[in-house]
Design a protein around this motif. Structure first.
Motif, mmCIF file in Angstrom:
data_model
loop_
_atom_site.group_PDB
_atom_site.id
_atom_site.type_symbol
_atom_site.label_atom_id
_atom_site.label_comp_id
_atom_site.label_asym_id
_atom_site.label_seq_id
_atom_site.Cartn_x
_atom_site.Cartn_y
_atom_site.Cartn_z
ATOM 1 N N LYS A 2 0.843 -1.194 0.000
ATOM 2 C CA LYS A 2 0.000 0.000 0.000
ATOM 3 C C LYS A 2 0.874 1.237 0.000
ATOM 4 C CE LYS A 2 -3.933 -1.980 2.366
ATOM 5 N NZ LYS A 2 -4.878 -1.831 3.466
ATOM 6 N N LYS A 3 0.418 2.257 -0.726
ATOM 7 C CA LYS A 3 1.109 3.542 -0.770
ATOM 8 C C LYS A 3 0.082 4.627 -0.535
ATOM 9 C CE LYS A 3 4.676 1.879 -3.768
ATOM 10 N NZ LYS A 3 5.861 2.333 -4.404
ATOM 11 N N SER A 4 0.542 5.807 -0.159
ATOM 12 C CA SER A 4 -0.393 6.897 0.096
ATOM 13 C C SER A 4 0.081 8.181 -0.580
ATOM 14 C CB SER A 4 -0.557 7.128 1.590
ATOM 15 O OG SER A 4 0.666 7.572 2.143
ATOM 16 N N ILE A 5 -0.885 9.056 -0.810
ATOM 17 C CA ILE A 5 -0.619 10.375 -1.366
ATOM 18 C C ILE A 5 -1.280 11.391 -0.439
ATOM 19 C CG2 ILE A 5 -1.088 11.940 -3.279
ATOM 20 C CD1 ILE A 5 -1.205 9.547 -5.134
ATOM 21 N N SER A 6 -0.565 12.456 -0.127
ATOM 22 C CA SER A 6 -1.120 13.535 0.685
ATOM 23 C C SER A 6 -1.178 14.807 -0.145
ATOM 24 C CB SER A 6 -0.243 13.797 1.912
ATOM 25 O OG SER A 6 -0.211 12.665 2.735
ATOM 26 N N ILE A 7 -2.250 15.560 0.024
ATOM 27 C CA ILE A 7 -2.340 16.860 -0.633
ATOM 28 C C ILE A 7 -2.785 17.888 0.394
ATOM 29 C CG2 ILE A 7 -2.841 15.940 -2.927
ATOM 30 C CD1 ILE A 7 -5.764 16.747 -2.477
ATOM 31 N N VAL A 8 -2.378 19.117 0.172
ATOM 32 C CA VAL A 8 -2.795 20.231 1.013
ATOM 33 C C VAL A 8 -3.793 21.039 0.202
ATOM 34 C CG1 VAL A 8 -2.024 22.300 2.209
ATOM 35 C CG2 VAL A 8 -0.567 20.262 2.168
ATOM 36 N N LEU A 9 -4.959 21.291 0.780
ATOM 37 C CA LEU A 9 -6.012 22.017 0.077
ATOM 38 C C LEU A 9 -6.307 23.346 0.756
ATOM 39 C CD1 LEU A 9 -8.550 19.106 -0.496
ATOM 40 C CD2 LEU A 9 -6.931 20.038 -2.150
ATOM 41 N N GLU A 10 -6.486 24.365 -0.049
ATOM 42 C CA GLU A 10 -6.962 25.652 0.443
ATOM 43 C C GLU A 10 -8.450 25.507 0.752
ATOM 44 O OE1 GLU A 10 -5.109 28.378 0.826
ATOM 45 O OE2 GLU A 10 -3.290 27.463 0.023
ATOM 46 N N ASP A 11 -8.992 26.423 1.533
ATOM 47 C CA ASP A 11 -10.414 26.392 1.873
ATOM 48 C C ASP A 11 -11.283 26.334 0.613
ATOM 49 O OD1 ASP A 11 -9.844 26.472 4.567
ATOM 50 O OD2 ASP A 11 -10.243 28.614 4.783
ATOM 51 N N GLN A 12 -10.915 27.104 -0.388
ATOM 52 C CA GLN A 12 -11.671 27.140 -1.645
ATOM 53 C C GLN A 12 -11.705 25.758 -2.305
ATOM 54 O OE1 GLN A 12 -10.223 30.053 -4.402
ATOM 55 N NE2 GLN A 12 -11.382 29.223 -6.106
ATOM 56 N N ASP A 13 -10.582 25.034 -2.250
ATOM 57 C CA ASP A 13 -10.517 23.697 -2.842
ATOM 58 C C ASP A 13 -11.391 22.702 -2.078
ATOM 59 O OD1 ASP A 13 -8.705 24.538 -4.823
ATOM 60 O OD2 ASP A 13 -7.003 24.174 -3.486
ATOM 61 N N VAL A 14 -11.435 22.841 -0.752
ATOM 62 C CA VAL A 14 -12.289 21.963 0.060
ATOM 63 C C VAL A 14 -13.755 22.200 -0.299
ATOM 64 C CG1 VAL A 14 -13.041 21.384 2.395
ATOM 65 C CG2 VAL A 14 -10.615 21.815 1.943
ATOM 66 N N LEU A 15 -14.132 23.470 -0.459
ATOM 67 C CA LEU A 15 -15.507 23.789 -0.853
ATOM 68 C C LEU A 15 -15.828 23.214 -2.229
ATOM 69 C CD1 LEU A 15 -15.786 27.466 0.414
ATOM 70 C CD2 LEU A 15 -16.840 25.424 1.406
ATOM 71 N N GLU A 16 -14.878 23.308 -3.154
ATOM 72 C CA GLU A 16 -15.087 22.751 -4.490
ATOM 73 C C GLU A 16 -15.243 21.232 -4.416
ATOM 74 O OE1 GLU A 16 -15.417 22.401 -8.707
ATOM 75 O OE2 GLU A 16 -15.887 23.944 -7.241
ATOM 76 N N LEU A 17 -14.438 20.579 -3.600
ATOM 77 C CA LEU A 17 -14.550 19.133 -3.432
ATOM 78 C C LEU A 17 -15.907 18.755 -2.852
ATOM 79 C CD1 LEU A 17 -13.295 16.343 -3.612
ATOM 80 C CD2 LEU A 17 -12.166 16.785 -1.415
ATOM 81 N N MET A 18 -16.385 19.504 -1.882
ATOM 82 C CA MET A 18 -17.698 19.233 -1.304
ATOM 83 C C MET A 18 -18.801 19.425 -2.350
ATOM 84 S SD MET A 18 -17.248 18.070 1.647
ATOM 85 C CE MET A 18 -18.984 17.979 2.015
ATOM 86 N N ARG A 19 -18.681 20.468 -3.179
ATOM 87 C CA ARG A 19 -19.657 20.701 -4.246
ATOM 88 C C ARG A 19 -19.678 19.524 -5.214
ATOM 89 N NH1 ARG A 19 -20.154 21.179 -9.168
ATOM 90 N NH2 ARG A 19 -17.942 21.264 -9.598
ATOM 91 N N ILE A 20 -18.498 19.044 -5.577
ATOM 92 C CA ILE A 20 -18.388 17.904 -6.494
ATOM 93 C C ILE A 20 -19.084 16.684 -5.895
ATOM 94 C CG2 ILE A 20 -16.750 16.224 -7.442
ATOM 95 C CD1 ILE A 20 -14.798 18.645 -7.783
#
Length: 48
Positions: A2-20
Motif C-alpha cells: 500500500k502507498k499513500s498520497i497527501s495533498i494540502v487544500l486551500e479552503d476554496q478547494d475543500v468547498l469545491e470538493l464538497m460541491r463535487i
C-alpha cells in the motif's frame, strides 16, 4: 504494498470538493483530480 498520497487544500478547494461530492459531478471530479494530483501518482509508482 500500500502507498499513500497527501495533498494540502486551500479552503476554496475543500468547498469545491464538497460541491463535487454533493452534485455527483463526474466531470468536475476528474478536473479536480487532474489539478491536484499532477504527477503525484506517477512519482508514487516510479519511486515512492
Amino acid at each position: 504494498m500500500k502507498k499513500s498520497i497527501s495533498i494540502v487544500l486551500e479552503d476554496q478547494d475543500v468547498l469545491e470538493l464538497m460541491r463535487i461530492l454533493l452534485d455527483e459531478d463526474a466531470e468536475g471530479a476528474l478536473a479536480f483530480l487532474k489539478q491536484h494530483f499532477k504527477g503525484k501518482a506517477r512519482d508514487l509508482i516510479e519511486g515512492g
